[in-house]
Design a protein around this motif. Structure first.
Motif, mmCIF file in Angstrom:
data_model
loop_
_atom_site.group_PDB
_atom_site.id
_atom_site.type_symbol
_atom_site.label_atom_id
_atom_site.label_comp_id
_atom_site.label_asym_id
_atom_site.label_seq_id
_atom_site.Cartn_x
_atom_site.Cartn_y
_atom_site.Cartn_z
ATOM 1 N N TYR A 112 7.492 4.675 -8.990
ATOM 2 C CA TYR A 112 6.383 4.025 -9.685
ATOM 3 C C TYR A 112 5.114 4.038 -8.831
ATOM 4 N N CYS A 113 5.294 4.004 -7.521
ATOM 5 C CA CYS A 113 4.149 3.983 -6.601
ATOM 6 C C CYS A 113 3.664 5.379 -6.237
ATOM 7 N N GLY A 114 4.341 6.415 -6.753
ATOM 8 C CA GLY A 114 3.976 7.781 -6.399
ATOM 9 C C GLY A 114 4.558 8.228 -5.080
ATOM 10 N N ALA A 115 5.405 7.382 -4.475
ATOM 11 C CA ALA A 115 6.045 7.712 -3.209
ATOM 12 C C ALA A 115 7.388 8.389 -3.473
ATOM 13 N N THR A 116 8.084 8.762 -2.400
ATOM 14 C CA THR A 116 9.346 9.491 -2.511
ATOM 15 C C THR A 116 10.498 8.649 -1.983
ATOM 16 N N PRO A 117 11.530 8.419 -2.811
ATOM 17 C CA PRO A 117 12.718 7.733 -2.295
ATOM 18 C C PRO A 117 13.556 8.693 -1.469
ATOM 19 N N LYS B 101 7.581 5.004 5.462
ATOM 20 C CA LYS B 101 6.651 3.867 5.511
ATOM 21 C C LYS B 101 7.320 2.525 5.229
ATOM 22 N N ALA B 102 8.558 2.540 4.747
ATOM 23 C CA ALA B 102 9.271 1.291 4.474
ATOM 24 C C ALA B 102 10.741 1.608 4.232
ATOM 25 N N GLY C 213 0.787 -1.230 0.000
ATOM 26 C CA GLY C 213 0.000 0.000 0.000
ATOM 27 C C GLY C 213 0.813 1.270 0.000
ATOM 28 N N ILE C 214 2.090 1.193 -0.389
ATOM 29 C CA ILE C 214 2.935 2.384 -0.460
ATOM 30 C C ILE C 214 2.442 3.275 -1.595
ATOM 31 N N GLY C 215 2.283 4.578 -1.311
ATOM 32 C CA GLY C 215 1.743 5.470 -2.324
ATOM 33 C C GLY C 215 2.115 6.920 -2.101
ATOM 34 N N PRO C 216 1.423 7.838 -2.762
ATOM 35 C CA PRO C 216 1.726 9.264 -2.656
ATOM 36 C C PRO C 216 1.748 9.742 -1.201
#
Length: 381
Positions: free
Chosen positions: A93-98, A124-125, A70-73
């Motif tokens: 790709y998931c809209g999250a931030t590295p 979150k991870a 469920g990782i996302g923006p």
């Protein structure tokens, strides 16, 4: 010694792999089916995990894990700054931030001391890379990571490695492996995700097959194969073919022998190059098994007779292929521009980016090949 031509890596394949693909061709089952299922079962058993799911690559495997979690923006995911670019790409790709974390130049792996400085309320991870087949320091990482924060192993290089008796693939909440031809075992392209979590595995199983509630094999072998499955999730097409699964089964059976051979020749390199003052050898772990996907040395610029790239050019002229260990992702144009990062913001990764060098190590090299590489390195003065 007569000039040779030595590749940085070559897959070790032959008659057995050639014969293995006959059955899928003869049965007509070419996409994900019984051979993939058998490969998954054997891989899970070898790595002591409950669930293994084959994918099209390690990259899609990592994306699959993040999506299933469920990782996302709005979310942040910790990523080592020195790794292959895919490790960071999948977060986007998931809209999250590295969020990049520096690495330890001695191990090339993520630095637990820097992890603590990068954690925020949005974290979150964390993606932990076992670079070149050397396990990250999982105990030190768990000591600084918040309890319950998912740990994802980027085990692209790690098939067969272990940490304190636990195989890679079961050291975190989920892991992704690569079967690219530069890895110890190969299916051409291809990957595998592993986990001990049944619910996470079930979600990933659906997501890799467009979100279908059952697989194609289950549907075709079920009582009503003429009915299409339900689709209750937005999924992807990340399925491995049975042709690859058949090859993977054969390759997996050779994994331990491949690693043992690589260990032997890694020790040969270490012993024969020990007195080359400008070369630092990779870590030989005392608390686990190295998978030796690559043999990556460190060129000490204060002692080296010439810059690393010049050394690589000289070796290339002698027929010896080399590569930088990998790249510092924060220095790549897309990431440096998008996130306004300077090379010196991650000094450990910058150091590894400029000074690491992979030399040939694979299961198709001869004793004469290894001797030739050693002699060429020792002749550089």
């Amino acid at each position: 010694m007569e000039k040779r031509s030595i590749a940085i890596s070559l897959p070790s394949t032959g008659e057995e792999e050639w014969n293995a693909v006959r059955e899928p061709f003869m049965t007509g089952w070419l996409t994900q089916g019984p051979k993939v299922a058998a490969f998954e079962k054997a891989f899970a058993e070898r790595h002591q995990v409950k669930h293994a799911l084959a994918t099209t690559s390690c990259t899609t495997g990592l994306h699959l894990i993040l999506a299933a979690m469920g990782i996302g923006p709005g979310d942040e995911v910790l990523v080592p700054a020195f790794t292959w670019v895919a490790t960071a790409n999948v977060v986007l790709y998931c809209g999250a931030t590295p969020v990049f974390v520096d690495v330890d130049p001695i191990t090339n792996n993520i630095d637990p001391r820097d992890v603590a400085r990068r954690i925020t309320s949005k974290t979150k991870a964390s993606i932990i890379v076992h670079l070149f087949g050397l396990c990250a320091d999982m105990d030190a990482l768990r000591a600084v990571l918040p309890a319950g924060l998912p740990i994802i192993e980027d085990a692209a290089c790690g098939a067969g490695a272990s940490y304190k008796g636990i195989p890679v693939g079961g050291l975190g909440d989920a892991a992704a492996f690569s079967f690219h031809p530069r890895k110890s075992i190969t299916t051409g392209e291809g990957g595998m995700v592993t986990t001990q979590d049944a619910e996470l595995a079930a979600t990933m199983d659906k997501l890799r097959n467009h979100g279908a509630e059952i697989s194609e094999e289950q549907r075709h072998k079920g009582p009503r194969p003429y009915l299409l499955p339900e689709f209750n999730l937005l999924g992807f097409n990340y399925r491995m073919t049975d042709l690859q699964g058949a090859v993977g089964l054969v390759q997996l059976g050779k994994l331990d022998r491949f690693i043992a051979e690589r260990q032997q020749w890694a020790e040969y390199y270490r012993d024969r190059l020990a007195d080359v003052a400008w070369l630092r050898m990779p870590i030989f772990p005392e608390n686990g098994n190295h998978a030796w996907q690559a043999f990556v040395v460190y060129v000490d610029l204060d002692k080296a007779p010439m810059p690393r790239n010049d050394i690589m050019e000289r070796l290339q002229a002698q027929g010896i292929a080399t590569r930088p260990g990998t790249h510092a992702v924060h220095m790549l144009g897309y990431y440096s521009e998008r996130f306004n990062i300077k090379p010196e913001d991650y000094p450990g990764a910058l150091n590894c980016n400029d000074n690491t060098m992979a030399i040939p190590l694979h299961n198709r090299m001869s004793a004469e090949d290894y001797e030739y590489v050693v002699d060429a390195l020792r002749s550089i003065a």
